[in-house]
Design an enzyme around this catalytic site. Sequence first.
Site, PDB file in Angstrom:
ATOM      1  CG  ASP A 136      -2.023   0.970   1.224  1.00  0.00           C
ATOM      2  OD1 ASP A 136      -2.117   1.724   0.242  1.00  0.00           O
ATOM      3  OD2 ASP A 136      -2.778   1.009   2.199  1.00  0.00           O
ATOM      4  CD  GLU A 168      -5.653   6.611  -0.288  1.00  0.00           C
ATOM      5  OE1 GLU A 168      -6.830   6.218  -0.223  1.00  0.00           O
ATOM      6  OE2 GLU A 168      -4.767   6.148   0.468  1.00  0.00           O
ATOM      7  CD  GLU A 169      -2.681   5.088   3.175  1.00  0.00           C
ATOM      8  OE1 GLU A 169      -3.706   5.157   3.883  1.00  0.00           O
ATOM      9  OE2 GLU A 169      -2.339   4.073   2.570  1.00  0.00           O
TER      10      GLU A 169
END
Length: 387
Positions: A136, A168-169
Amino acid sequence: MRLTLIASLFQSVLSLQTSFLTDSINLQDYTFTENYGLSDEKISQLFDLHKFLVSIPSVSYHEQGIGGKLFGYLRHKGLNVEKQDVGQGRFNILAYKGSINETKVLLTSHIDTVPPFFPYYLSDNGTKIHGRGTTDDKGSVASQIIAYLDILDELDDGDVSLLFDVGEENGGDGFKYVAEHIDYRWDTIIYGEPTENKLGIGHKGGYHGAINVTGKAAHSGYPELGINANKILIEFLYKLQSHELPYDNILGNSSLNVGLIGGGVAGNVISPNAAATLAFRVASDLESFPHIVQSTIEQTTGGEHIEFIGGKGISPIYFKNDIEGFEKIILGYGTDASAVTKTPPKNSILYGPGSIHVAHSAEEFVSTDDLIEAVDGYKRLIRESLK
Ligand SMILES: *[C@@H]1O[C@H](CO)[C@@H](O)[C@H](O)[C@H]1NC(C)=O
Ligand SMILES: *[C@@H]1O[C@H](CO)[C@@H](O)[C@H](O)[C@H]1NC(C)=O
Ligand SMILES: *[C@@H]1O[C@H](CO)[C@@H](O)[C@H](O)[C@H]1NC(C)=O
Ligand SMILES: *[C@@H]1O[C@H](CO)[C@@H](O)[C@H](O)[C@H]1NC(C)=O
């Protein structure tokens, strides 16, 4: 004008001089069961690029290092590469063949990771690659790039572009920038996230908020003189966690995570304040979530001391998943797809190597087999999307 030209010449000279994959891998150290038609040279390139990306720490808000290197790598491969300035020195990278940045298909994944950084290492028998971001999302980044480069000759200008985004995280700044500033018209967006190389059917949306309880301090021997904010928070959270949440036939149950709790000033003082975060994963019926929180506040003793700060929330997302030759999977996490609401593409596809069950954990890894298969998967998805 002239200055820009000189700057860009300087930049391209620099990028040619940079040695990108300084610490090249030795393919003999890696074990895999199938090559999916990829030559050893291409597989080396894949593992090399993946190691290169994983070795650069890129926790959200600290993506400049990896962004700069990836920019150089893609230029070096002969692609046109643009930076999308997201602010605070952070940038997404858009890369494409030829001169047309508006493409039919977008292949995208994110270059930031969750904290903390864990270095790259290969399991003893060479089948698993460990380290932060191996799955990820650098597994997707690497396999998307190698897939794209491998079929570059088949592609016309304006067919496919690559977008690697930041944040994104945490906060979603990369795709928020795209949603607000880019005039996009992609027919298909292929999102790379860990799906075990299956097609994501859909994922839950989200609803986030914070609870703030304001009490009144007093000596702990005289609770009647104070208002115990901790006590109110505990009762509220207990009731909220027992509350039934909306269910969906495909996506299953909604869920609640209380990730942060805080309160009080000392062990012998009635706590004057308490707070907690609420993070719901929304399987359906987004509109009901503010009501669930509000009605729970009303049912809590001392609920009038609770303040709820809630956001807008995001509805669940469904992806195209009826493509021959792929299995399907339901996912519990969110993706950048939630940001693309201005001009939604005809099709969104979610696919990538590795499992979400190890992502974000200290045991994060991707298998060599998964990485290689993903290159094949992305090639098939690109071809399917261009039909
Ligand atoms: C590699 O080791 C793992 C255990 O760590 C085992 O499950 C797997 O079968 C081994 N694979 C090969 C090809 O030796
Ligand atoms: C393509 O470039 C134009 C002009 O710079 C810009 O307005 C547009 O947003 C770009 N499109 C994409 C998809 O990056
Ligand atoms: C919580 O309430 C206290 C006291 O009313 C206030 O000082 C603080 O700013 C509030 N926190 C948030 C996050 O709203
Ligand atoms: C959904 O939640 C209910 C309780 O709210 C529980 O009984 C049920 O087993 C859950 N279903 C799944 C699929 O997790």
